[in-house]
Design an enzyme around this catalytic site. Structure first.
Site, PDB file in Angstrom:
ATOM      1  N   LYS A   1     -16.304  -1.493 -39.408  1.00 35.48           N
ATOM      2  CA  LYS A   1     -17.074  -2.755 -39.484  1.00 35.48           C
ATOM      3  C   LYS A   1     -18.501  -2.425 -39.915  1.00 35.48           C
ATOM      4  O   LYS A   1     -18.671  -1.801 -40.960  1.00 35.48           O
ATOM      5  CB  LYS A   1     -16.964  -3.492 -38.151  1.00 35.48           C
ATOM      6  CG  LYS A   1     -15.499  -3.893 -37.828  1.00 35.48           C
ATOM      7  CD  LYS A   1     -15.405  -4.810 -36.642  1.00 35.48           C
ATOM      8  CE  LYS A   1     -14.006  -5.347 -36.428  1.00 35.48           C
ATOM      9  NZ  LYS A   1     -13.101  -4.438 -35.708  1.00 35.48           N
TER      10      LYS A   1
ATOM     11  N   TYR B   1       0.570  17.389 -39.967  1.00 35.96           N
ATOM     12  CA  TYR B   1       0.866  17.030 -38.574  1.00 35.96           C
ATOM     13  C   TYR B   1      -0.002  17.873 -37.665  1.00 35.96           C
ATOM     14  O   TYR B   1      -0.094  19.091 -37.847  1.00 35.96           O
ATOM     15  CB  TYR B   1       2.345  17.278 -38.239  1.00 35.96           C
ATOM     16  CG  TYR B   1       3.098  15.976 -38.146  1.00 35.96           C
ATOM     17  CD1 TYR B   1       2.714  15.017 -37.201  1.00 35.96           C
ATOM     18  CD2 TYR B   1       4.155  15.678 -38.995  1.00 35.96           C
ATOM     19  CE1 TYR B   1       3.371  13.798 -37.124  1.00 35.96           C
ATOM     20  CE2 TYR B   1       4.816  14.469 -38.913  1.00 35.96           C
ATOM     21  CZ  TYR B   1       4.409  13.528 -37.973  1.00 35.96           C
ATOM     22  OH  TYR B   1       5.057  12.321 -37.897  1.00 35.96           O
TER      23      TYR B   1
ATOM     24  N   GLU C   1      -0.395  17.137 -33.901  1.00 30.42           N
ATOM     25  CA  GLU C   1      -0.385  16.588 -32.539  1.00 30.42           C
ATOM     26  C   GLU C   1      -1.094  17.546 -31.586  1.00 30.42           C
ATOM     27  O   GLU C   1      -0.883  18.758 -31.638  1.00 30.42           O
ATOM     28  CB  GLU C   1       1.057  16.336 -32.082  1.00 30.42           C
ATOM     29  CG  GLU C   1       1.550  15.009 -32.614  1.00 30.42           C
ATOM     30  CD  GLU C   1       3.060  14.908 -32.701  1.00 30.42           C
ATOM     31  OE1 GLU C   1       3.689  15.900 -33.101  1.00 30.42           O
ATOM     32  OE2 GLU C   1       3.589  13.835 -32.390  1.00 30.42           O
TER      33      GLU C   1
ATOM     34  N   ASP D   1     -15.852  -2.946 -25.343  1.00 31.83           N
ATOM     35  CA  ASP D   1     -15.217  -2.895 -26.656  1.00 31.83           C
ATOM     36  C   ASP D   1     -16.323  -3.238 -27.650  1.00 31.83           C
ATOM     37  O   ASP D   1     -16.688  -4.401 -27.829  1.00 31.83           O
ATOM     38  CB  ASP D   1     -14.064  -3.903 -26.731  1.00 31.83           C
ATOM     39  CG  ASP D   1     -13.390  -3.883 -28.106  1.00 31.83           C
ATOM     40  OD1 ASP D   1     -13.984  -3.332 -29.048  1.00 31.83           O
ATOM     41  OD2 ASP D   1     -12.283  -4.443 -28.222  1.00 31.83           O
TER      42      ASP D   1
ATOM     43  N   THR E   1     -14.079   0.265 -33.424  1.00 27.83           N
ATOM     44  CA  THR E   1     -13.509   0.533 -34.739  1.00 27.83           C
ATOM     45  C   THR E   1     -14.578   1.221 -35.579  1.00 27.83           C
ATOM     46  O   THR E   1     -15.769   1.151 -35.258  1.00 27.83           O
ATOM     47  CB  THR E   1     -13.074  -0.760 -35.453  1.00 27.83           C
ATOM     48  OG1 THR E   1     -14.164  -1.675 -35.414  1.00 27.83           O
ATOM     49  CG2 THR E   1     -11.870  -1.390 -34.804  1.00 27.83           C
TER      50      THR E   1
ATOM     51  N   ARG F   1     -11.042   2.683 -42.153  1.00 29.87           N
ATOM     52  CA  ARG F   1     -10.360   1.737 -41.242  1.00 29.87           C
ATOM     53  C   ARG F   1      -9.708   2.537 -40.127  1.00 29.87           C
ATOM     54  O   ARG F   1      -8.694   3.194 -40.326  1.00 29.87           O
ATOM     55  CB  ARG F   1      -9.313   0.953 -42.030  1.00 29.87           C
ATOM     56  CG  ARG F   1      -8.423   0.043 -41.210  1.00 29.87           C
ATOM     57  CD  ARG F   1      -7.755  -0.968 -42.091  1.00 29.87           C
ATOM     58  NE  ARG F   1      -8.762  -1.787 -42.741  1.00 29.87           N
ATOM     59  CZ  ARG F   1      -9.380  -2.827 -42.185  1.00 29.87           C
ATOM     60  NH1 ARG F   1      -9.062  -3.220 -40.974  1.00 29.87           N
ATOM     61  NH2 ARG F   1     -10.308  -3.494 -42.844  1.00 29.87           N
TER      62      ARG F   1
HETATM   63  N1  DSN Z   1      -9.769  -8.773 -36.693  1.00 29.97           N
HETATM   64  C1  DSN Z   1     -11.063  -8.295 -36.258  1.00 29.97           C
HETATM   65  C2  DSN Z   1     -12.129  -9.272 -36.575  1.00 29.97           C
HETATM   66  O1  DSN Z   1     -12.082  -9.853 -37.640  1.00 29.97           O
HETATM   67  O2  DSN Z   1     -13.050  -9.445 -35.807  1.00 29.97           O
HETATM   68  C3  DSN Z   1     -11.060  -7.937 -34.831  1.00 29.97           C
HETATM   69  O3  DSN Z   1      -9.949  -7.137 -34.572  1.00 29.97           O
END
Ligand code: DSN
Length: 424
Positions: free
Chosen positions: A235, A60, A62, A206, A232, A241
């Site tokens: 990707k 933890y 925080e 984003d 994110t 993730r």
């Molecule tokens: N679910 C993701 C995608 O496949 O683009 C976006 O959050």
């Protein structure tokens, strides 16, 4: 010196919980056995996966490095400080917050930092390529905020920049958001910056989908133009993730407070350590070459599908993904996804702009090249893959025992044997 890291001990899992151990193995077999063309997925390195399976998960912490609400944070502080410094260097950003658990969590924090319930946001509509968290009615973002949406131009199928400017001047949103999950073309960040400045709005990007291409210096960065960039890390970027945010120095306090304590509690220190490793990987020449190859591959894949009558919207792609209109071949997105699945090709149905079908049927598919490029495939293999997708979609069937499913699957097996995922 080798060390035993409790947490990566597959034998212990197998002995105690064979059911879950079996899932881990069969998922790896699934990854290895087919073509992974979901544009938002990738295959992280063993180095990244090692931190995810480590004892850092127990802690933890925080707060932020040096300012925690728990004792015993000396070691996780090191991991988070490394992740922050590496993110700042990689993206040439004033500030980085590496605690968001996911892209949606990162986006919640941006809303929390800049908006109050009832405030207006201008964002791309989901059916035209936006994202659930960009003000759709089913999401907190559409329930708690007044979302106004721009879309794509009917002819170019790219962002309708005139509409963006018109809606911005009409609605005077507090925040203008660029980015989405099915945008094949580069976004004109300078345009958005100018419009935001004209009405005194915050400009938020984003960048979840394309941040890996930015990290690899394969496309222009939104960071110099935007007040805040959320993304994110799993990707094209190829990390764990998770999510992260970079922003201008003047927004540092607002973003940090919005991530914790406003939206999240304890950070996931094992994932933060994995993000640090991922940012280090992204700074290497190998990763930069990878990012460029992802785009080269996506262009050839889009073109090949187009030649087979599976038209790429906007006429192609500048990024890692392309969106294809199946109306000419008289197949729905749902059927195409099922036929490809039966043939060992994983991709997703996707709404295309002005789609006459419901979203769960859709008239399109979205394909992306992050995974197959990680496996070492190049343009020649993309031509082969384009042909295989077209055969599965046009002549195939959702039944894995159908002759075309079997034929395509045999060729997929040949390809993934030559370019293995997670080489044994
Ligand atoms: N679910 C993701 C995608 O496949 O683009 C976006 O959050």
């Amino acid at each position: 010196m080798s060390e035993t890291f409790y947490g990566s001990d597959f034998g212990a899992l197998e002995a105690f919980d064979p059911e879950i151990a079996g899932v881990l193995v069969s998922e790896l077999d699934r990854l290895r056995g087919g073509l992974q063309l979901i544009a938002s997925e990738n295959m992280s390195s063993p180095a990244v996966l090692t931190s995810l399976g480590s004892t850092l998960s127990n802690k933890y912490a925080e707060g932020y490095p040096g300012r925690r609400y728990y004792g015993g944070c000396s070691e996780v502080d090191k991991a988070e400080s490394l992740a922050i410094e590496r993110a700042k260097a990689l993206f040439e950003a004033d500030h980085a917050n590496v605690q968001p658990h996911s892209g949606a969590s990162a986006n919640q924090a941006v809303y929390g930092a800049f908006m109050s319930p009832g405030d207006t946001i201008l964002a791309m509509s989901l059916p035209h390529g936006g994202h659930l968290t960009h003000g759709t009615k089913m999401s907190f973002s559409g329930k708690w905020f007044n979302a106004v949406h721009y879309g794509v131009d009917k002819d170019t199928e790219d962002i309708d920049y005139d509409e963006v400017e018109r809606l911005a001047k009409e609605h005077k949103p507090k925040v203008i958001l660029a980015g989405g999950s099915a945008i094949p073309r580069l976004i004109d960040f300078e345009f958005f910056r100018r419009v935001a400045d004209e009405i005194g709005a915050i400009f938020w990007v984003d960048a979840a989908h394309f941040i890996g291409l930015v990290a690899g210096k394969a496309i222009p960065s939104p960071v110099p133009h935007a007040d805040v960039v959320s993304f994110t890390t799993h990707k094209v970027l190829r990390g764990p993730r998770s999510g992260a945010i970079v922003c201008k120095a003047e927004h540092q306090a607002a973003i940090d407070k919005a991530v914790f304590p406003m939206m999240q509690g304890g950070p996931q220190m094992h994932t933060i350590a994995a993000k640090a490793t991922n940012f280090k990987e992204c700074a290497t020449p190998e990763y930069q070459a990878y990012a460029k190859q992802v785009i080269a591959n996506a262009k050839v894949l889009a073109e090949t599908l187009g030649e087979k009558g599976i038209r790429p919207t906007t006429g192609g792609t500048d990024t890692h993904l392309s969106l294809h209109d199946l109306q000419q071949v008289l197949v729905t997105g749902a059927d195409a996804e099922a036929r490809c699945d039966a043939a060992g090709i994983t991709l997703n149905k996707n709404a295309i702009p002005f789609d006459p079908q419901k979203p769960n049927i859709a008239s399109g598919i979205r394909v992306g090249t992050p995974c197959v490029t990680t496996q070492g495939m190049g343009e020649d293999e993309m031509r082969t893959i384009g042909g295989l997708i077209a055969r599965a979609v046009v002549d195939g069937d959702a039944d894995p025992e159908h002759a075309v499913s079997k034929e395509v699957r045999a060729e997929v097996t040949d390809l993934v044997t030559r370019f293995p995922a997670y080489q044994r």
